[in-house]
Motif scaffolding. Sequence first.
Motif, short mmCIF file in Angstrom:
data_model
loop_
_atom_site.label_atom_id
_atom_site.label_comp_id
_atom_site.label_asym_id
_atom_site.label_seq_id
_atom_site.Cartn_x
_atom_site.Cartn_y
_atom_site.Cartn_z
N ASN A 290 46.43 -17.48 37.87
CA ASN A 290 45.34 -18.97 38.23
C ASN A 290 44.13 -18.44 37.63
O ASN A 290 42.90 -18.40 38.21
CB ASN A 290 45.17 -19.16 39.80
CG ASN A 290 45.08 -17.98 40.62
OD1 ASN A 290 44.66 -17.02 40.27
ND2 ASN A 290 44.61 -18.51 41.77
N GLY A 291 44.17 -17.61 36.67
CA GLY A 291 42.91 -16.53 36.41
C GLY A 291 42.09 -15.61 37.28
O GLY A 291 40.77 -15.08 36.68
N LEU A 292 42.77 -15.17 38.47
CA LEU A 292 41.73 -14.66 39.64
C LEU A 292 42.83 -13.22 39.74
O LEU A 292 44.28 -13.52 39.56
CB LEU A 292 41.54 -15.05 40.55
CG LEU A 292 40.19 -15.45 40.98
CD1 LEU A 292 39.90 -16.46 41.91
CD2 LEU A 292 39.20 -15.03 40.44
N VAL A 293 42.58 -12.40 39.28
CA VAL A 293 43.52 -10.71 39.65
C VAL A 293 43.73 -10.27 41.13
O VAL A 293 43.03 -11.29 41.94
CB VAL A 293 42.84 -9.73 39.19
CG1 VAL A 293 42.99 -10.00 37.96
CG2 VAL A 293 41.59 -8.97 39.33
N GLU A 294 44.74 -9.76 41.80
CA GLU A 294 45.32 -9.77 43.48
C GLU A 294 44.99 -8.44 43.26
O GLU A 294 45.66 -7.78 42.78
CB GLU A 294 46.02 -10.06 43.70
CG GLU A 294 46.42 -11.82 43.29
CD GLU A 294 47.32 -12.20 42.56
OE1 GLU A 294 47.16 -12.94 41.89
OE2 GLU A 294 48.07 -11.02 41.77
N PHE A 295 44.88 -7.61 44.36
CA PHE A 295 44.82 -6.31 44.53
C PHE A 295 45.78 -5.88 44.89
O PHE A 295 46.84 -5.94 45.24
CB PHE A 295 43.79 -5.66 45.82
CG PHE A 295 43.58 -4.13 45.49
CD1 PHE A 295 42.29 -4.25 44.09
CD2 PHE A 295 44.36 -3.53 45.69
CE1 PHE A 295 41.86 -3.09 44.15
CE2 PHE A 295 43.83 -1.87 45.16
CZ PHE A 295 42.80 -1.66 44.69
N PRO A 296 46.77 -5.00 43.86
CA PRO A 296 48.05 -4.55 44.07
C PRO A 296 48.41 -4.17 45.33
O PRO A 296 47.30 -2.82 45.59
CB PRO A 296 48.53 -3.24 42.56
CG PRO A 296 47.01 -3.64 42.02
CD PRO A 296 46.11 -4.47 43.48
N PRO A 297 49.23 -3.90 45.69
CA PRO A 297 50.08 -3.08 46.75
C PRO A 297 49.75 -1.41 46.68
O PRO A 297 49.67 -0.37 45.37
CB PRO A 297 51.65 -3.12 46.96
CG PRO A 297 51.76 -4.13 46.14
CD PRO A 297 50.58 -4.37 45.66
N ARG A 298 49.38 -1.01 48.08
CA ARG A 298 48.59 0.72 47.73
C ARG A 298 47.80 1.21 47.11
O ARG A 298 47.07 2.02 47.57
CB ARG A 298 50.14 1.54 46.93
CG ARG A 298 51.50 1.35 47.39
CD ARG A 298 52.33 2.70 46.80
NE ARG A 298 52.20 1.76 45.76
CZ ARG A 298 52.52 2.77 44.37
NH1 ARG A 298 52.88 4.18 44.92
NH2 ARG A 298 52.38 3.21 43.43
N GLY A 299 46.53 -0.21 46.97
CA GLY A 299 45.29 -0.18 46.28
C GLY A 299 44.65 0.13 47.45
O GLY A 299 44.53 -0.83 49.02
#
Length: 387
Positions: A290-299
């Motif tokens: 959708n054009g936005l990033v999600e913060f990856p696991p373990r971050g």
Amino acid sequence: IEGLCLIFSPEPDTWRITYRLRNTAQVPILVRLRWISVPAEGLGKTVAVTDDGFKVSVEQAVKSPYRVFVSAIAEPAGPAFAWTGACFGSRSIEVQILPAKEREWSFQFAFDTAAQPATPRCGRPAGTALKRAIKRVERVYVHLPRLSGKWGRFENLAINAAGQLLDNSVMERTMDGRRVPTIRGGKSGLDGTWFWDTAIYIQALGLLGEKATAQGAVRILLEGIDKKTGAPPAYYVEGRYAPKYQQPTLAWGVSHLDALCPDAAFLRHARPALERYIAHWLRECDANKNGLVEFPPRGVCWDDALRWQNRFPVAFQTGESWSVKDWGGMNADQFENVDTNTHLYLECRGLERICRRLDDGEAATAWAGRAVRLAGKINEILYDPRL
């Protein structure tokens, strides 16, 4: 007897201690001297003494082992050191000081997180080494802008902060054994070259004219960016990279460092890896496209409250520790957070500035376009005008 003790850092990772005693009496005086040190344990810290040194373990909210090699080296006519049980100390020195005469003893402590034994870097006479150390500090302080008006009351704080930056500037050993200057957040259980911390520190170092240290820290992190996928490391410590994520802020920091300490050659060196890792974020961390990033696991990010806290809102209760967290599972689509996407916007703008500095207008326009599109998505999806 009158005494003087000098403790200073003539080189990164080296402390030098000089004791000078002067006989002000009219008769000779016999002096016996011995220097001892007993490692102290404290809250969250334990010390284990071994035959060849000691190991410090620190427990914090983020638990991490910490290792450092320390070598004590006596200079000519200085004391020799050894372990005796749990006490580290010198042999006894007995000397007679004549009237109006003085005697001097010097020794050094060298620190290294990768090599054993650590090696001191300074072989100059104590007086010469001290003068060089003072000149270095004065050269740094000259770069500090004067704070005036309402900001004047913070001038001492700024001077102390500059001194702390110098103290946390160290020589790191890279994976291939090179010694590279870098900046660390602190000499504690979280010692290392960290990703988002470095983006802040290098701007302060640039303000102080410490370009070599700032660039060294960036080079260490750039070498940890995967050459194929562009995946960044969270930090570099004890000769290894952590394959995790921290906030994406490095290109923004590098662009501001260049404004303070212009260096087009360094920008050309840094640009490919910076572009590779930002492209990785934009490509690999947008699960629902959708054009936005999600913060990856373990971050770790600032406003990922649903992951870290056991309730929402996250207002603390009386007497509650900040570190009380719910370490439960997470779903990627829950973490399209404002701070990470805003940082990526700044990264795109940073790369735009870097490309313009290198006279690559086409690439600069492309990065500017990415920034505009990301800003539009942040305002469209993450902004609630009712709040």
